[in-house]
Design an enzyme around this catalytic site. Structure first.
Site, mmCIF file in Angstrom:
data_model
loop_
_atom_site.group_PDB
_atom_site.id
_atom_site.type_symbol
_atom_site.label_atom_id
_atom_site.label_comp_id
_atom_site.label_asym_id
_atom_site.label_seq_id
_atom_site.Cartn_x
_atom_site.Cartn_y
_atom_site.Cartn_z
ATOM 1 N N SER A 38 26.921 47.711 51.165
ATOM 2 C CA SER A 38 28.202 47.831 50.470
ATOM 3 C C SER A 38 28.394 46.812 49.360
ATOM 4 O O SER A 38 29.093 47.075 48.382
ATOM 5 C CB SER A 38 29.348 47.695 51.472
ATOM 6 O OG SER A 38 29.274 46.460 52.161
ATOM 7 N N GLU A 237 48.983 46.896 53.081
ATOM 8 C CA GLU A 237 49.120 45.752 53.987
ATOM 9 C C GLU A 237 48.327 44.535 53.521
ATOM 10 O O GLU A 237 48.219 43.542 54.238
ATOM 11 C CB GLU A 237 48.666 46.160 55.388
ATOM 12 C CG GLU A 237 49.513 47.273 55.990
ATOM 13 C CD GLU A 237 49.063 47.662 57.387
ATOM 14 O OE1 GLU A 237 48.086 47.046 57.879
ATOM 15 O OE2 GLU A 237 49.669 48.564 57.977
ATOM 16 N N HIS A 244 33.370 41.524 50.662
ATOM 17 C CA HIS A 244 33.350 42.509 49.578
ATOM 18 C C HIS A 244 34.092 42.006 48.348
ATOM 19 O O HIS A 244 34.984 41.168 48.452
ATOM 20 C CB HIS A 244 33.933 43.830 50.075
ATOM 21 C CG HIS A 244 33.169 44.402 51.215
ATOM 22 N ND1 HIS A 244 33.570 44.242 52.528
ATOM 23 C CD2 HIS A 244 32.007 45.110 51.249
ATOM 24 C CE1 HIS A 244 32.685 44.836 53.319
ATOM 25 N NE2 HIS A 244 31.725 45.363 52.570
#
Length: 265
Positions: A38, A237, A244
């Site tokens: 990722s 939120e 990341h």
């Protein structure tokens, strides 16, 4: 008679073009394949329009890698790239380790497409080390075997493998300096690159040094996905994510990788 001579000339010219073209490679673009997890992924390519609606501002550094390849940067990479154009093909996917990337057929798809002169940048380790997630975990010896496979098969196709150690997370910090969170996986990637005499970019060390220079306070809010509720619609939120990247962080890491490529000997 003139008509016949003209036709013979055209036929001869056609044969000459065909014969000549057989000895000239039609290749004018070098493809740089990115395989990894990722932190390297391009979310806009595999999530499409959903990326803006669901994941932005999350970015992998591969998502902004293409924009770095202007004529000047390509010229600085003549030791690696023999063409005037570069295409970045980002195959990295979130949550993948070396093993799952292979088992899902993602590597075989890259292998089929590889051509002589292409580059394969491989950066794994974040998910390989996840002992609590057995579906992706790979012990260091297995991790090394898969890197060996990626390097060896890249070379089989006449392409160039470049091993990257995993980009560092935003911890651990001590006395204003970022430490190495990847431990034995960082070492394993370095060892395999040395063993196989493959190009290595120590992105772990490069990112540790670059993040330390910027400072913990800066990178925590400008590079990583840390922000309060209400700042981004996709994260009502807020987010506390020290793995990341935000766009600025992705661009900073992509620049580190380019500089690493320029310095390869």
């Amino acid at each position: 008679m003139h008509f016949l001579r003209k036709n013979r000339f055209n036929l001869l010219l056609t044969v000459l073009v065909l014969v000549t073209s057989a000895f000239i490679s039609p290749r004018d673009v070098t493809t740089i394949y990115l395989i990894g997890d990722s932190t390297m992924a391009d979310y806009s390519t595999y999530e499409g329009e959903d990326y803006l609606n669901k994941r932005y501002p999350l970015m992998g550094w591969g998502q902004v890698f293409q924009e770095l390849f202007d004529p000047a940067s390509i010229s600085s990479l003549k030791h690696l790239i023999q063409t005037d154009s570069v295409l970045v093909d980002d195959r990295a996917r979130g949550g993948r380790s070396t093993r799952t990337f292979f088992e899902e057929g993602r590597w075989s798809a890259v292998y089929r497409d590889l051509r002589p002169g292409d580059l394969v940048l491989m950066q794994f380790g974040h998910n390989d080390a996840a002992k609590d997630k057995t579906e992706r975990y790979v012990a260091t010896e297995g991790y090394k075997e898969y890197i060996r496979l990626f390097v060896t098969q890249t070379r089989e196709k006449g392409a160039i493998p470049i091993v990257l150690t995993p980009v560092n997370r935003n911890y651990p910090w001590k006395d204003g300096k970022l430490g190495n969170v990847h431990g034995e996986y960082h070492t394993a990637a370095v060892d395999v690159a040395k063993e196989l005499d493959a190009f290595l970019i120590d992105l772990t060390q490069r990112s540790m040094d670059a993040f330390t220079e910027k400072g913990q306070d800066y990178v925590s809010v400008h590079y990583f996905m840390n922000f309060e509720p209400g700042v981004y619609p996709n994260y009502p939120e807020g987010s506390k994510d020290n793995t990341h990247f935000l766009p600025e962080g992705a661009k900073a890491v992509a620049q580190l990788v380019l500089e690493g490529m320029q310095e390869l000997n």
